[in-house]
Design a protein around this motif. Structure first.
Motif, PDB file in Angstrom:
ATOM      1  N   ALA A 166       5.114  -1.358   7.707  1.00  0.00           N
ATOM      2  CA  ALA A 166       4.624  -0.416   6.843  1.00  0.00           C
ATOM      3  C   ALA A 166       5.557   0.506   6.022  1.00  0.00           C
ATOM      4  O   ALA A 166       5.345   0.778   5.008  1.00  0.00           O
ATOM      5  CB  ALA A 166       3.612   0.169   7.465  1.00  0.00           C
ATOM      6  N   GLU A 211      -3.006  -5.652   2.762  1.00  0.00           N
ATOM      7  CA  GLU A 211      -3.795  -4.674   3.336  1.00  0.00           C
ATOM      8  C   GLU A 211      -3.997  -3.328   2.880  1.00  0.00           C
ATOM      9  O   GLU A 211      -4.768  -2.634   2.563  1.00  0.00           O
ATOM     10  CB  GLU A 211      -3.800  -4.855   4.729  1.00  0.00           C
ATOM     11  CG  GLU A 211      -4.344  -6.069   5.550  1.00  0.00           C
ATOM     12  CD  GLU A 211      -5.858  -6.253   5.301  1.00  0.00           C
ATOM     13  OE1 GLU A 211      -6.525  -5.217   5.488  1.00  0.00           O
ATOM     14  OE2 GLU A 211      -6.238  -7.384   4.899  1.00  0.00           O
ATOM     15  N   LEU A 212      -2.594  -2.787   2.828  1.00  0.00           N
ATOM     16  CA  LEU A 212      -2.334  -1.356   2.145  1.00  0.00           C
ATOM     17  C   LEU A 212      -2.745  -1.018   1.041  1.00  0.00           C
ATOM     18  O   LEU A 212      -3.014  -0.034   0.528  1.00  0.00           O
ATOM     19  CB  LEU A 212      -0.818  -0.724   2.771  1.00  0.00           C
ATOM     20  CG  LEU A 212      -0.648  -0.651   4.404  1.00  0.00           C
ATOM     21  CD1 LEU A 212       0.509  -0.274   4.591  1.00  0.00           C
ATOM     22  CD2 LEU A 212      -1.676   0.466   4.947  1.00  0.00           C
ATOM     23  N   SER A 213      -2.531  -2.455   0.212  1.00  0.00           N
ATOM     24  CA  SER A 213      -2.912  -2.006  -1.108  1.00  0.00           C
ATOM     25  C   SER A 213      -4.472  -1.565  -1.425  1.00  0.00           C
ATOM     26  O   SER A 213      -4.860  -1.074  -2.521  1.00  0.00           O
ATOM     27  CB  SER A 213      -2.546  -3.343  -1.983  1.00  0.00           C
ATOM     28  OG  SER A 213      -1.205  -3.683  -1.573  1.00  0.00           O
ATOM     29  N   LEU A 234      -2.669   4.172  -0.913  1.00  0.00           N
ATOM     30  CA  LEU A 234      -1.253   4.434  -0.532  1.00  0.00           C
ATOM     31  C   LEU A 234      -0.307   4.373  -1.339  1.00  0.00           C
ATOM     32  O   LEU A 234       0.531   5.082  -1.611  1.00  0.00           O
ATOM     33  CB  LEU A 234      -0.949   3.865   0.947  1.00  0.00           C
ATOM     34  CG  LEU A 234       0.385   4.056   1.463  1.00  0.00           C
ATOM     35  CD1 LEU A 234       0.290   5.409   2.264  1.00  0.00           C
ATOM     36  CD2 LEU A 234       0.711   3.060   2.616  1.00  0.00           C
ATOM     37  N   TYR A 235      -0.372   3.322  -2.270  1.00  0.00           N
ATOM     38  CA  TYR A 235       0.972   3.105  -3.105  1.00  0.00           C
ATOM     39  C   TYR A 235       0.495   3.766  -4.397  1.00  0.00           C
ATOM     40  O   TYR A 235       1.382   3.577  -5.429  1.00  0.00           O
ATOM     41  CB  TYR A 235       0.936   1.473  -3.175  1.00  0.00           C
ATOM     42  CG  TYR A 235       1.362   0.768  -2.006  1.00  0.00           C
ATOM     43  CD1 TYR A 235       2.296   1.335  -1.036  1.00  0.00           C
ATOM     44  CD2 TYR A 235       0.844  -0.340  -1.747  1.00  0.00           C
ATOM     45  CE1 TYR A 235       2.625   0.708   0.079  1.00  0.00           C
ATOM     46  CE2 TYR A 235       1.140  -0.965  -0.540  1.00  0.00           C
ATOM     47  CZ  TYR A 235       2.100  -0.268   0.302  1.00  0.00           C
ATOM     48  OH  TYR A 235       2.254  -1.186   1.543  1.00  0.00           O
ATOM     49  N   CYS A 250      -4.482  -0.970   9.544  1.00  0.00           N
ATOM     50  CA  CYS A 250      -4.346  -0.571   8.228  1.00  0.00           C
ATOM     51  C   CYS A 250      -5.734  -0.256   7.499  1.00  0.00           C
ATOM     52  O   CYS A 250      -5.614   1.079   6.746  1.00  0.00           O
ATOM     53  CB  CYS A 250      -3.904  -1.719   7.035  1.00  0.00           C
ATOM     54  SG  CYS A 250      -2.329  -2.455   7.593  1.00  0.00           S
ATOM     55  N   ILE A 285      -5.776   3.539   7.996  1.00  0.00           N
ATOM     56  CA  ILE A 285      -4.668   4.396   7.302  1.00  0.00           C
ATOM     57  C   ILE A 285      -5.540   4.553   5.936  1.00  0.00           C
ATOM     58  O   ILE A 285      -5.349   5.635   5.148  1.00  0.00           O
ATOM     59  CB  ILE A 285      -3.408   3.730   7.240  1.00  0.00           C
ATOM     60  CG1 ILE A 285      -2.700   4.167   8.759  1.00  0.00           C
ATOM     61  CG2 ILE A 285      -2.460   4.287   6.100  1.00  0.00           C
ATOM     62  CD1 ILE A 285      -1.511   3.769   8.621  1.00  0.00           C
ATOM     63  N   ASN A 286      -5.913   3.352   5.440  1.00  0.00           N
ATOM     64  CA  ASN A 286      -6.530   3.355   4.031  1.00  0.00           C
ATOM     65  C   ASN A 286      -7.626   4.480   4.070  1.00  0.00           C
ATOM     66  O   ASN A 286      -7.562   5.076   3.093  1.00  0.00           O
ATOM     67  CB  ASN A 286      -7.146   2.123   3.605  1.00  0.00           C
ATOM     68  CG  ASN A 286      -5.920   1.060   3.475  1.00  0.00           C
ATOM     69  OD1 ASN A 286      -4.933   1.473   3.144  1.00  0.00           O
ATOM     70  ND2 ASN A 286      -6.339  -0.438   3.585  1.00  0.00           N
ATOM     71  N   THR A 298      -6.024   7.934   3.475  1.00  0.00           N
ATOM     72  CA  THR A 298      -5.387   7.894   2.307  1.00  0.00           C
ATOM     73  C   THR A 298      -6.201   8.040   1.254  1.00  0.00           C
ATOM     74  O   THR A 298      -5.700   8.555  -0.029  1.00  0.00           O
ATOM     75  CB  THR A 298      -4.122   6.747   2.139  1.00  0.00           C
ATOM     76  OG1 THR A 298      -4.832   5.635   2.132  1.00  0.00           O
ATOM     77  CG2 THR A 298      -3.085   6.973   2.767  1.00  0.00           C
ATOM     78  N   LYS A 330       1.469   8.835   3.047  1.00  0.00           N
ATOM     79  CA  LYS A 330       2.929   8.295   3.142  1.00  0.00           C
ATOM     80  C   LYS A 330       4.170   9.010   3.780  1.00  0.00           C
ATOM     81  O   LYS A 330       4.587   8.152   4.710  1.00  0.00           O
ATOM     82  CB  LYS A 330       3.242   8.449   1.406  1.00  0.00           C
ATOM     83  CG  LYS A 330       4.448   7.489   1.198  1.00  0.00           C
ATOM     84  CD  LYS A 330       4.858   7.649  -0.253  1.00  0.00           C
ATOM     85  CE  LYS A 330       3.682   6.894  -1.148  1.00  0.00           C
ATOM     86  NZ  LYS A 330       3.956   7.240  -2.224  1.00  0.00           N
TER      87      LYS A 330
END
Length: 1891
Positions: free
Chosen positions: A1576, A1617-1619, A1623-1624, A1721, A1724-1725, A1728, A1736
């Motif tokens: 990550a 997953e994080l997308s 986060l990004y 994940c 986290i999502n 965020t 981040k």
């Protein structure tokens, strides 16, 4: 200065005002500037009289001195008058304002200052400083030794390679830059190099016009104030009043000081004003009608009069008739000699007129003295402001401000001359004031501050010497000072002595009050032109010798014979200091000008008056020929003046010695006292003066000590050598033995009677006498050695005693105390000689951590050829140093294989004698000496008592010296013509070579009747005829040294004095025959039949222990006699010495050679067995008993040593596994054995049990070392400029703090506290020495320590103690958990249970709550040690929870302690585990026990199974959304958890002992989480393009077989997953900083992932090592990851290492990877969604910390010093007195400063708690040393800065440039990191929070 009052004010005081020209009515209210401009204009007109009057009137009003001071002094009317002006302060402000306006003439004052500065032509710096200022002195550039530079000028000049040093000014000084009289121009700084006067424009007339009018008034006003404020009361005015006046005047004097700083133009105006006599007369005459001025003048006269000074025109003013200067008698103190006992200071000098005639036994001394002297002492007339200002400066005892003002003016040349003359004119008055002052120290410093600036300049000194009689004044004043403390001398003839000496107990001498005077005197004598005048002026020389004679024989010691002296006086310090400073230093100053032939006349003058003074002295003390017994004074300055001038005359001026020597009788007298001192030295060392206390030893030591020896013992010995070379040798030798009281010992009889000496002292006195003779005959310091040879000999002697540091060597080499004498320390010759005789040993470290300095050690060839025992004996202060030198010499000979036995002091050839002193060698060729040598050889051979090897050594040395210095003899000796020189029949002639072979047959001796000799039958040949033959063969008569000496004395006297009729009274002093005390002596005749040669040969046999051991070497090899190769320098023992002497004797004469052969041919019969007398038997028994005792002791010691050795092996040795605590695993023995512990107190061994637990001795300390790790390799530097600053946010501690507070902002508190570790700052580190003890034994041990009154370096109340066995510092005991040492063995066999089963087991085990097994002793101890651990650190480092005292705090704290200890061990191993092996602290590790204690406590807290992170790691949760919604505050997402913390939580909540399987299982599970975190973090670091590329690549590879073990697949999954979250997103431009510019290659990604995971693997491996005792494998750095992974069981056993290694292959997923990852994940999502930024930041954890380091220090210490020693403290904004800087974080603190104290803690202590949790490392700027604070104790660690010779310079005393010693700094850093300050540094003391 008084304010603006109109005439009314003056009228109020009463007194007519001068008529005033009308000013506009509101005159003063007018704008001051306008008035000033108007006046300036008026004055610029050609006819400016009106303007001048107007200005005068204004000034008269503004500067009326009448009011403020009167108010201050409390005059009532005046106070009333001043009432309106708002108190004195306001008035003065106003006056100063007026002055500034008037000076500026209408424009602004600041512009005016700037304008004047522009015309500053000064090429001198002249900066004046006060005490404690840091300045520089460069000996290379200095012409005068007093030269000094301010730091700025020094650094601006070029002094590279010069001999300079930095120093703290003691008395204050001024910068000499630009003054070519004092220093060479090459050393000037850039600012003062150019002679700038040419290009500076002329000063416009009108610029300073106003100043010329205003300043005289201003200065006069100041003087009026000073007059007004000084009330001459009955007693000395009290300090308080004077200080009050001075405080009021502060602004005015400061104003003047500011004027001087405006530069040359203003200074020249001031000079005009101060020296203008007309101005002074007009203003101060006190005529005029102004009452005030009159009153003021009267006060001035009263002050003059009360100072014992007359004012030449007194009669005009007071009608009374006063004797005028010329006729005035000496009544006023002059030379009446002050009376008054020690304690009392005469209040006013006038009391002396009727002073009672002498107090006590003080005899009052009147010197006849001409009017010249009297006028020097008593008349002062002031003709200018400058003179009166100086007068008041003196009266007020030199206020600092005034001194600075007067000195600031010195760059003005005209002023300098005027001021110097004024100073000289007041010189006598200054010294009178000093003598009466209470604060003489401060005052002395201020006086010297001034005088050194004036008298260091040769031109100026010459001028005042010629014009103002400076020399007369100084000598007179010196005499005057000393005369006040004279007493009658008791030397020699107590009753009738007329000699007076200074009383060393007087304050004047005790407090060194005279030093300013003497120092000025020495200073002016250093100028050749001045010294020449002194040496030419006969009157001055007579006066000076008179002065010196006051010190002759001072501080007399009388030997106490009965009881110990009650009170040991310490006056000897004062006496030695006085002789050195007041007599010797001026002497060296004068000598330095007598270096060439042309100066012969001066020497003749000095010698002449010196001899006259000595003759007077002998007459005054009634001295004839015998010194009084049992008394000695070490002070003979007249003898020493005489000796030193003689030496110079012969050495440098080619004078004929005999032309300056007196007659024989005088020489005899001269010899007596110095000889008495030498004998007394021997007596003192023989403990004969022991009843006089320690101080007498102190005197004997000071007399030979390096700073004194060349002004004391060296001249004394030289004088004795001169006397010996000119007097009859028999007389000299007998005098020596008589003075040393060993005459009676020198008899052939085996027993004798010594009336003057106890038997126990005889041996050492005999050794003393012989040693003295050896020194007398072989010392060449003044008899022909050149300066370089002397320096070399001195240096060799010092180095032979001990290795020396450069500075101690400089200190120990005697140099002329006068700085101008030539050998300057550090001079070229010093360094070059040093490099030829010594090797430098660089500073090294002993393993114990004690730091060595750089040392110089003698080169081999120096030991081989130059070691000179005579010089060593002369220069040793402690007798043990002689032994030390011999031991080192012996060691060298053994090591180099030159001689294996026990060597004797080597014989060394001497420098040839200067022809003038040839006569000295006659001592070796006189019968008296030969008889003594013969007697001693005989006695040694016959084993008489009280003789030692040392005596033999000296005897042989003297014989050898005689052989070396013999005149050639013809073989057939002619009968000696003329009268026999020695009335005896022992020896035929006086040449040693022939006397050696002379046989002596019979000797008549006088013996006590009890002696064995009497009882024997007389020899058979007593018949008459044989008696006749006896007579012919020379039966010696009894030889009495004493009688011999008397006769010689008589002869000499009769020969030398024509008045032979004065028969000298024969002194039958009772010393020699105490009637009745001795038993009857009878005469016996002894048969001897030996010669010196035969005695030597027999001695050879005796020493070698073999018959006939001597065989003449030339019988085999005749060459030896023809071409003898006798080395200059010979090693060996007594046998070699005897052989050498026999060879030399044979060489010198054929007859000796034949005789030696003959003696050897006769087989020598054995020495007859001795009859042992009862007394001897007793001593023999004693010896035997002693020998036995010694052997017993040796045996015991050896036994003890072997025991100790075996203890050291078991206790310290890392490699011996017995008694090991984390026991080594031996799979060979499956049976369970319990661990056995030895108690170091009671010595029993056994297991640790519940009711009698054993514990490990541990030291708990809070540590912040971990917090200092940083992530960059770039080292932190100590700031040395304002720009450099240290920001603490990149440290590990700061990063962790930020992370925790970020988590606490968004997540549930209890969950946050499980997601991190604390203890980066203030963590508790536990270390042990490895020794165990029963806990009950420990308690009683502590009890005994508590009752022990000895001052310990630790505090028992805080639980501190030292380990009873190894004395290591400790403060707690860690209980050992009972159980088998091999408990782990059972659990280590790999089992085949599946991972799933293990995961379930772990969960179940954690679920079981822990309970304390019943209240046993063990559990109590566990609790108490836990309490200790908590109390070790401060509360703020334990409580991180938002809710205080929540249990989560404890839980977090406990597993953090484990983390801290593991992390620190990792750091001690260098930050990685590549070296492998057992733990470096192997034996000494206590982690196993620590885990037991922690686990026991942590199991009391059960984690609610809902929140147990274990479930989140190993189970999938069905409905994530519902999980998230029902919480008001989120838990910390798993991916934000710190994996290492999770590991510790899991392990410590398991029941112990732990199964290996379970451990491995936990590690595997946690590794998956860690790896996902790495992916990550990596994904966040990539750029958007990289991410999509990786996502694509990984998706293609996602085939089922090994997808879970491929990082590409996993990465792409994590990214996708994080997308889903934010986060990004919003990756605006500001994010580009995060993105590395390089594209990620697979290799770099693999590297990143491995680095991310390595710290976890290292900690886990260490943990496994401690829990299960497995060794760590060693490996290369590149393979560390794979090796640790396989060691932890993450890699399958069959795994083939393929290249490249892929970290993902270590993954063991407990549940399908993609499912669990998407679950993690998701958390986290959801976070965020709201906080993308923080989300981040939390993902990227910096895990690669570098090792902690102290700040990097600059190469040169000066850079630190210059920046910090003047830096202001940021807290109190003052410049600290003791600045210090923290070497961990660079904070600048005030050491001991009360300014920055908070709640009774001083700043350093406070900082040590905040920065290092109780450990502080501070560099003390002013001392260059490092101080360590550890808790409540501190110690001086030493310095990491050394000079060019590898030495510390504590307190910067030497001020040499210092450079960093990297090795030392490394050691310091090592001790800090390894927390071993407590163990390695021994000298700790409590600091009571005061640092």
């Amino acid at each position: 200065m008084a304010a603006a009052a109109a005439a009314a004010a003056a009228a109020a005081v009463g007194g007519p005002q001068q008529p005033q020209p009308e000013l506009p009515a509101p005159g003063l209210a007018l704008d001051k500037a306008a008035t000033a401009a108007h006046l300036k204009a008026a004055l610029s007109r050609p006819d400016n009289r009106a303007g001048a009057e107007e200005l005068q009137a204004l000034l008269e009003r503004v500067l009326s001195a009448e009011r403020p001071l009167a108010a201050a002094a409390g005059g009532e009317e005046a106070a009333a008058a001043a009432g309106g002006a708002g108190g004195p302060g306001a008035a003065e402000e106003e006056a100063l304002e007026w002055c500034k306006c008037l000076l500026a003439g209408g424009s602004g004052y600041d512009e005016f200052c700037a304008a004047v500065r522009a015309y500053d032509p000064a090429a001198l710096c002249g900066l004046v400083w006060t005490a404690n200022f840091v300045a520089y002195r460069c000996r290379t550039c200095g012409i005068s030794p007093c030269m000094s530079l301010c730091a700025e000028c020094f650094h601006q000049g070029d002094h590279t390679g010069h001999d300079f040093n930095m120093f703290r000014s003691q008395a204050g000084g001024a910068c000499d830059c630009g003054d070519s009289n004092v220093m060479r121009e090459s050393g000037f700084c850039k600012r003062h190099q150019i002679k700038s006067s040419s290009n500076i424009p002329c000063v416009p007339k009108d610029l300073l016009m106003m100043s010329e009018f205003v300043l005289p008034r201003f200065i006069f006003c100041l003087i009026q104030y000073l007059r007004e404020g000084y009330n001459e009361p009955a007693d000395v005015p009290s300090e308080k009043d004077l200080n009050k006046v001075l405080q009021l005047l502060e602004p005015q004097i400061s104003f003047l000081e500011d004027l001087t700083k405006m530069g040359g133009a203003m200074r020249s105006v001031l000079t005009q004003v101060l020296t203008n006599q007309q101005n002074y007369k007009d203003l101060t005459s006190g005529l005029g009608e102004n009452t005030y001025a009159k009153k003021s003048h009267e006060k001035y006269l009263i002050a003059l009069k009360s100072s014992g000074l007359t004012y030449p025109e007194d009669k005009l003013i007071y009608g009374m008739q006063e004797p005028s200067a010329g006729t005035s008698t000496l009544a006023v103190q002059g030379f009446a000699g002050a009376t008054g006992t020690l304690g009392q200071v005469d209040s006013s000098d006038e009391e002396d007129q009727d002073g009672s005639q002498g107090l006590g036994k003080r005899k009052r001394v009147k010197l006849s003295s001409g009017t010249k002297d009297q006028s020097i002492m008593d008349v002062l007339k002031h003709k200018s402001f400058l003179e009166e200002l100086l007068f008041w400066t003196i009266k007020y005892e030199f206020p600092q401000k005034m001194v600075t003002f007067l000195l600031n003016m010195l760059p003005d040349q005209e002023y300098k001359v005027a001021f110097t003359k004024t100073f000289v004119q007041h010189y006598a008055f200054i010294m009178k004031t000093l003598k009466k002052s209470h604060e003489s120290d401060t005052m002395s410093n201020r006086i010297v501050h001034i005088s050194v600036q004036l008298f260091s300049n040769e031109e100026l000194a010459r001028q005042v010497t010629e014009e103002c009689q400076l020399l007369d004044i100084m000598v007179t004043v010196l005499l005057y000072m000393m005369e006040s403390c004279l007493i009658k001398s008791e030397l020699q003839d107590e009753e009738n002595s007329l000699h007076v000496v200074v009383n060393c107990g007087e304050a004047l001498l005790k407090n060194n009050t005279y030093w300013p005077l003497v120092s000025d005197f020495i200073n002016i004598l250093s100028h050749q032109s001045v010294a020449k005048r002194f040496l030419e002026d006969h009157g001055l020389l007579v006066t000076w010798m008179n002065f010196v004679s006051f010190f002759q024989g001072m501080n007399l010691n009388k030997r106490e014979l009965n009881e110990h002296v009650e009170f040991e006086s310490q006056t000897y310090y004062a006496a030695f200091a006085a002789e050195l400073e007041a007599c010797a230093q001026p002497m060296w100053g004068l000598l330095s000008h007598c270096k060439v032939r042309e100066t012969q006349e001066y020497t003749r003058n000095v010698v002449r008056y010196c001899l006259e003074a000595l003759q007077d002295w002998f007459d005054a003390i009634n001295f004839v020929d015998e010194p009084a017994p049992n008394q000695v004074s070490f002070h003979l300055p007249l003898h020493r003046y005489y000796a030193m001038f003689l030496s110079k005359a012969v050495k440098c001026q080619e004078l004929d010695l005999d032309s300056v020597l007196p007659d024989q009788e005088m020489l005899m007298k001269l010899m007596i006292h110095p000889l008495q001192i030498q004998a007394s030295l021997a007596e003192i060392h023989s403990n004969m003066w022991v009843r006089n206390g320690l101080q007498i030893k102190g005197q004997a030591m000071t007399y030979v000590q390096s700073h004194f020896c060349n002004s004391m013992i060296d001249p004394d010995i030289y004088l004795l050598q001169v006397c010996a070379s000119r007097l009859d040798p028999d007389y000299v030798i007998s005098s020596v033995f008589e003075r040393f009281k060993v005459v009676d010992l020198l008899t052939m009889a085996s027993q004798h009677q010594n009336i003057v000496l106890d038997a126990e002292h005889e041996r050492s006195m005999l050794e003393g006498a012989l040693t003295f003779l050896v020194i007398l005959l072989s010392l060449r310091l003044h008899l022909g050695m050149s300066d370089d040879e002397i320096l070399r000999a001195e240096m060799v002697a010092q180095l032979c005693m001990n290795d020396r540091t450069h500075s101690s060597l400089l200190d120990l080499i005697p140099e002329n105390p006068n700085p101008k004498s030539g050998i300057i320390p550090g001079s070229y010759s010093f360094e070059s000689v040093l490099s030829t005789v010594a090797d430098f040993k660089a500073p090294v470290f002993e393993p114990g951590g004690s730091m060595q300095q750089g040392m110089y050690t003698p080169k081999g060839e120096v030991w081989d050829q130059e070691f000179d025992p005579v010089m060593v004996i002369l220069r040793t202060v402690y007798r043990r140093d002689v032994q030390s030198a011999m031991d080192r010499y012996t060691a060298f000979l053994k090591q180099s294989g030159k001689f294996s036995g026990n060597p004797w002091p080597p014989y060394k050839k001497r420098t040839p004698l200067h022809p003038s002193y040839k006569g000295l060698m006659r001592l070796l060729h006189c019968k008296t000496l030969h008889i003594v040598l013969f007697t001693l050889l005989y006695k040694i051979l016959m084993d008489h008592q009280n003789l030692s090897e040392h005596v033999l050594c000296m005897v042989l040395y003297l014989i050898e010296l005689g052989l070396e210095n013999s005149e050639e003899e013809s073989d057939e000796e002619a009968p000696v013509g003329g009268p026999e020189r020695c009335h005896d029949s022992w020896f035929p002639g006086s040449n040693l070579v022939s006397n050696m072979r002379h046989f002596i047959n019979y000797v008549r001796v006088r013996v006590p009747e009890t002696a064995p000799e009497v009882k024997r039958d007389s020899p058979a040949s007593t018949s008459s005829d044989s008696l006749g033959s006896l007579q012919n063969s020379g039966t010696a008569q009894v030889f009495s040294l004493v009688a011999e000496r008397r006769r010689k004395f008589q002869e000499i006297i009769n020969r030398s004095s024509s008045e032979a009729n004065q028969v000298v009274r024969p002194k039958t002093s009772s010393k020699w025959c105490a009637p009745g005390s001795a038993p009857q002596l009878t005469t016996a005749i002894l048969e001897i039949k030996e010669s010196i040669l035969s005695l030597l040969i027999k001695l050879h046999h005796k020493l070698s222990g073999k018959q006939n051991s001597y065989y003449p070497p030339w019988l085999d090899d005749i060459e030896i006699l023809i071409q003898p190769e006798i080395p200059k320098y010979s090693h060996g023992d007594g046998i070699t010495a005897v052989e050498r002497i026999l060879l030399k004797a044979a060489l010198q004469s054929r007859m000796n050679q034949r005789l030696i052969e003959e003696i050897c041919r006769k087989v020598t019969p054995p020495v007859p067995p001795k009859k042992i007398t009862a007394a001897e038997k007793k001593t023999l028994d004693k010896e035997e008993r002693r020998q036995k005792a010694r052997e017993r002791q040796q045996k015991l010691l050896a036994e003890f040593a072997s025991r100790q050795k075996s203890f050291m092996e078991t206790a310290m040795d890392v490699d011996s596994p017995e008694t090991d605590i984390p026991m080594e695993i031996t799979t060979a023995e499956p049976q369970v054995s319990e661990a056995v512990y030895d108690c170091v107190i009671c010595g029993q061994s056994g297991p640790s049990s519940e009711d009698r637990p054993t514990g490990l001795v541990v030291l708990l300390q809070a540590s912040s070392v971990l917090g200092q790790c940083r992530d960059s390799i770039e080292p932190k530097k100590l700031p040395i400029t304002e720009e450099e600053q240290i920001y603490p946010w990149d440290t590990c501690a700061a990063v962790h703090d930020v992370r925790l507070s970020l988590l606490q902002r968004y997540f549930k508190d209890s969950s946050c506290l499980l997601a991190v570790s604390v203890g980066w700052e203030g963590g508790v580190y536990v270390q042990t020495c490895g020794h165990t003890l029963h806990i009950d034994c420990h308690k009683s041990y502590m009890e005994s320590l508590r009752n022990d009154q000895v001052l310990q370096g630790f505090s028992v109340d805080k639980g501190e103690f030292t380990c009873p066995l190894c004395r290591q510092f400790a403060n707690s005991v860690l209980p050992c958990y009972p159980g088998s040492s091999v408990e782990n063995n059972l659990w280590q066999r790999p089992s085949n249970r599946s991972m799933q089963d293990l995961i379930k087991e772990v969960e179940e085990l954690q679920g079981r709550p822990g309970v304390f097994t019943s209240e046993t002793n063990l559990s109590k101890e566990m609790e108490s040690v836990m309490k200790d651990i908590k109390n070790t650190t401060q509360k703020k480092y334990r409580d991180y929870s938002k809710t205080p005292s929540s249990p989560d705090n404890d839980f977090l704290f406990m597993y953090s302690v484990a983390r801290t200890n593991l992390e620190l061990e990792l750091i001690h191993r260098g930050g990685n585990l590549c070296s492998g092996g057992a733990s470096t602290a192997g034996k000494r590790s206590c982690l196993n026990q620590l885990f037991h204690v922690l686990a026991l406590h942590m199991r009391l807290y059960s984690i609610d199974s809902e929140y147990n992170p274990w479930r989140k790691l190993t189970q999938l949760i069905e409905d994530m959304n519902s999980q998230l919604r029902n919480e008001e505050q989120l838990e910390v997402p798993v991916l934000y958890h710190d994996v290492t913390s999770l590991l510790l939580i899991q392990i410590l909540t398991m029941p112990h002992p732990l199964h290996k399987d379970h451990f491995t299982c936990i590690v595997k599970v946690l590794f998956t989480l860690l790896y996902t975190q790495a992916l990550a973090a990596l994904s966040v670091k990539c750029s958007e393009e990289d991410r999509s590329a990786w996502k694509h690549v990984g998706a293609l590879k996602k085939n089922p077989c090994d997808a879970e073990k491929s990082y590409e697949v996993l990465l792409s999954f994590v990214i996708s997953e994080l997308s889903k979250g934010k986060l990004y997103h919003e990756e605006g431009t500001q994010e580009c900083a995060m993105v590395s510019p390089i594209a990620w290659s697979p290799e770099s990604m693999e590297r990143y992932l491995q680095d991310f995971c390595l710290p976890f693997l290292r900690i886990t491996s260490l943990l496994q090592h401690h829990l299960f005792g497995e060794d760590l494998p060693s490996c290369q750095e590149e393979e560390e990851f794979s090796v640790l992974a396989s060691c932890l069981g993450l890699l399958p056993a069959f795994y083939q290492t393929e290249h490249p290694f892929i970290s993902a292959s270590c993954l063991n997923w407990p549940v399908p990877a993609f499912d669990i990852i998407s679950q993690w994940c998701f958390e986290i999502n959801s976070f965020t969604e709201r906080h993308a930024e923080q989300g981040k930041a939390l993902l990227i954890q910096e895990s690669r910390w570098k090792l902690p380091h102290l700040l990097q220090l600059p190469e040169n210490y000066n850079t630190i010093f210059q920046y910090y020693h003047r830096k202001t403290c940021s807290v109190c904004t003052k410049v600290p007195k003791d600045p210090a800087v923290c070497l961990v974080c660079g904070t600048f603190v005030c050491l001991k400063g009360l300014c920055c104290k908070q709640q009774s803690y001083c700043e350093c202590v406070l900082h040590s708690q905040n920065c290092g949790a109780g450990t502080g490392i501070f560099l003390l700027i002013n001392a260059s040393v490092i101080i360590i604070i550890r808790g409540h104790r501190f110690c001086l660690w030493g310095s990491v800065y050394l000079d060019a010779h590898g030495e510390e310079d504590r307190d910067l005393r030497r001020g040499k440039p210092l450079y960093i010693c990297k090795e030392r700094y490394k050691v310091l850093e090592q001790q800090w990191i390894s927390h071993t300050f407590d163990h390695i540094n021994k000298r700790w003391g409590p600091h009571y929070n005061g640092l």
